[in-house]
Design a protein around this motif. Structure first.
Motif, mmCIF file in Angstrom:
data_model
loop_
_atom_site.group_PDB
_atom_site.id
_atom_site.type_symbol
_atom_site.label_atom_id
_atom_site.label_comp_id
_atom_site.label_asym_id
_atom_site.label_seq_id
_atom_site.Cartn_x
_atom_site.Cartn_y
_atom_site.Cartn_z
ATOM 1 N N LYS A 114 0.820 -1.208 0.000
ATOM 2 C CA LYS A 114 0.000 0.000 0.000
ATOM 3 C C LYS A 114 0.859 1.265 0.000
ATOM 4 C CE LYS A 114 -3.512 2.438 2.605
ATOM 5 N NZ LYS A 114 -4.250 2.547 3.845
ATOM 6 N N GLU A 115 1.862 1.318 0.876
ATOM 7 C CA GLU A 115 2.729 2.499 0.928
ATOM 8 C C GLU A 115 3.518 2.663 -0.367
ATOM 9 O OE1 GLU A 115 5.082 1.893 4.407
ATOM 10 O OE2 GLU A 115 3.559 2.722 5.732
ATOM 11 N N PHE A 116 3.982 1.558 -0.918
ATOM 12 C CA PHE A 116 4.705 1.594 -2.179
ATOM 13 C C PHE A 116 3.822 2.192 -3.271
ATOM 14 C CE2 PHE A 116 5.873 -0.247 -6.248
ATOM 15 C CZ PHE A 116 7.229 0.028 -6.299
ATOM 16 N N LEU A 117 2.576 1.725 -3.368
ATOM 17 C CA LEU A 117 1.675 2.202 -4.406
ATOM 18 C C LEU A 117 1.284 3.663 -4.215
ATOM 19 C CD1 LEU A 117 -0.591 -0.934 -4.875
ATOM 20 C CD2 LEU A 117 1.178 -0.072 -6.425
ATOM 21 N N GLU A 118 1.262 4.134 -2.973
ATOM 22 C CA GLU A 118 0.985 5.548 -2.733
ATOM 23 C C GLU A 118 2.057 6.420 -3.379
ATOM 24 O OE1 GLU A 118 0.693 5.929 1.507
ATOM 25 O OE2 GLU A 118 -1.273 4.973 1.579
ATOM 26 N N ILE A 119 3.286 5.956 -3.327
ATOM 27 C CA ILE A 119 4.400 6.726 -3.894
ATOM 28 C C ILE A 119 4.506 6.506 -5.399
ATOM 29 C CG2 ILE A 119 6.924 6.954 -3.884
ATOM 30 C CD1 ILE A 119 6.712 6.279 -0.839
ATOM 31 N N PHE A 120 4.279 5.283 -5.856
ATOM 32 C CA PHE A 120 4.444 4.958 -7.275
ATOM 33 C C PHE A 120 3.125 4.992 -8.052
ATOM 34 C CE2 PHE A 120 8.531 3.576 -5.832
ATOM 35 C CZ PHE A 120 9.351 3.763 -6.938
ATOM 36 N N SER A 121 2.148 5.724 -7.579
ATOM 37 C CA SER A 121 0.871 5.819 -8.303
ATOM 38 C C SER A 121 0.873 7.083 -9.168
ATOM 39 C CB SER A 121 -0.302 5.828 -7.331
ATOM 40 O OG SER A 121 -0.214 6.953 -6.484
ATOM 41 N N ASP A 122 1.715 7.081 -10.158
ATOM 42 C CA ASP A 122 1.790 8.196 -11.085
ATOM 43 C C ASP A 122 1.640 7.666 -12.503
ATOM 44 O OD1 ASP A 122 4.365 7.109 -11.737
ATOM 45 O OD2 ASP A 122 5.189 8.207 -10.047
ATOM 46 N N LYS A 123 1.524 8.559 -13.443
ATOM 47 C CA LYS A 123 1.286 8.121 -14.827
ATOM 48 C C LYS A 123 2.489 7.421 -15.443
ATOM 49 C CE LYS A 123 2.529 12.567 -16.749
ATOM 50 N NZ LYS A 123 2.151 13.724 -17.488
ATOM 51 N N GLU A 124 3.683 7.614 -14.896
ATOM 52 C CA GLU A 124 4.872 6.974 -15.434
ATOM 53 C C GLU A 124 4.983 5.500 -15.034
ATOM 54 O OE1 GLU A 124 4.974 10.009 -13.967
ATOM 55 O OE2 GLU A 124 5.368 11.203 -15.759
ATOM 56 N N THR A 125 4.429 5.126 -13.882
ATOM 57 C CA THR A 125 4.469 3.740 -13.422
ATOM 58 C C THR A 125 3.282 3.003 -14.010
ATOM 59 O OG1 THR A 125 5.500 4.451 -11.353
ATOM 60 C CG2 THR A 125 4.538 2.243 -11.398
ATOM 61 N N VAL A 126 3.567 2.062 -14.898
ATOM 62 C CA VAL A 126 2.511 1.345 -15.601
ATOM 63 C C VAL A 126 1.988 0.177 -14.773
ATOM 64 C CG1 VAL A 126 1.941 0.077 -17.703
ATOM 65 C CG2 VAL A 126 3.498 2.024 -17.805
ATOM 66 N N GLN A 127 2.894 -0.643 -14.201
ATOM 67 C CA GLN A 127 2.504 -1.789 -13.390
ATOM 68 C C GLN A 127 3.479 -1.943 -12.237
ATOM 69 O OE1 GLN A 127 2.602 -4.767 -16.545
ATOM 70 N NE2 GLN A 127 0.437 -5.121 -16.187
ATOM 71 N N SER A 128 3.002 -2.554 -11.160
ATOM 72 C CA SER A 128 3.843 -2.824 -9.993
ATOM 73 C C SER A 128 3.658 -4.279 -9.573
ATOM 74 C CB SER A 128 3.450 -1.928 -8.819
ATOM 75 O OG SER A 128 3.569 -0.578 -9.169
ATOM 76 N N TYR A 129 4.774 -4.936 -9.250
ATOM 77 C CA TYR A 129 4.752 -6.319 -8.799
ATOM 78 C C TYR A 129 5.608 -6.450 -7.553
ATOM 79 C CZ TYR A 129 2.994 -7.421 -13.458
ATOM 80 O OH TYR A 129 2.248 -7.475 -14.595
ATOM 81 N N LYS A 130 5.169 -7.279 -6.631
ATOM 82 C CA LYS A 130 5.948 -7.597 -5.443
ATOM 83 C C LYS A 130 6.521 -8.994 -5.621
ATOM 84 C CE LYS A 130 5.721 -8.106 -0.464
ATOM 85 N NZ LYS A 130 4.880 -8.069 0.725
ATOM 86 N N PHE A 131 7.841 -9.105 -5.498
ATOM 87 C CA PHE A 131 8.499 -10.400 -5.593
ATOM 88 C C PHE A 131 8.110 -11.218 -4.373
ATOM 89 C CE2 PHE A 131 12.158 -13.058 -4.451
ATOM 90 C CZ PHE A 131 12.224 -13.851 -5.585
ATOM 91 N N ILE A 132 7.597 -12.426 -4.595
ATOM 92 C CA ILE A 132 7.144 -13.284 -3.508
ATOM 93 C C ILE A 132 8.184 -14.349 -3.192
ATOM 94 C CG2 ILE A 132 5.347 -14.886 -2.734
ATOM 95 C CD1 ILE A 132 4.358 -12.014 -2.963
ATOM 96 N N GLU A 133 8.596 -15.110 -4.218
ATOM 97 C CA GLU A 133 9.559 -16.182 -3.981
ATOM 98 C C GLU A 133 10.139 -16.677 -5.296
ATOM 99 O OE1 GLU A 133 7.131 -18.842 -1.775
ATOM 100 O OE2 GLU A 133 5.839 -19.314 -3.445
#
Length: 101
Positions: free
Chosen positions: A2-21
């Motif tokens: 959630k905190e990551f997406l608050e910062i990276f929720s701009d038009k330049e960031t197309v997709q976000s993924y969290k590495f799980i394993e």
């Protein structure tokens, strides 16, 4: 995330993924990495370090089924991608390194 997406929720960031394993498997003597990631919508994705190409195939097999609702489903999708067309008796088979791993 959630905190990551608050910062990276701009038009330049197309997709976000969290590495799980990540797992390492061996098929024959080929070392293959399997990564599991989770997207911003809670869906799971897999990626494989190599793709199987049998001697009768024009190109390596890359599954289009990469979105899953659980980690277990992502594991199943990765397993299918690696072994759906695999033939241990094919003397001319090869593993092609993925450009996206």
């Amino acid at each position: 995330m959630k905190e990551f997406l608050e910062i990276f929720s701009d038009k330049e960031t197309v997709q976000s993924y969290k590495f799980i394993e990540e797992f390492i498997v061996y098929i024959d003597t080929q070392r293959i990495g399997v990564k599991i990631e989770k997207d911003e919508y809670g869906r799971y994705h897999h990626s494989c370090s190599h793709h199987y190409q049998g001697s009768e195939q024009a190109a390596p097999y890359v599954s289009s089924l990469c979105i899953a609702n659980s980690k277990k489903e992502a594991y199943i999708n990765a397993h299918r991608e690696l072994l759906s067309f695999y033939n241990a008796n094919d003397e001319n088979k090869k593993w092609v390194k993925s450009g996206y791993y």
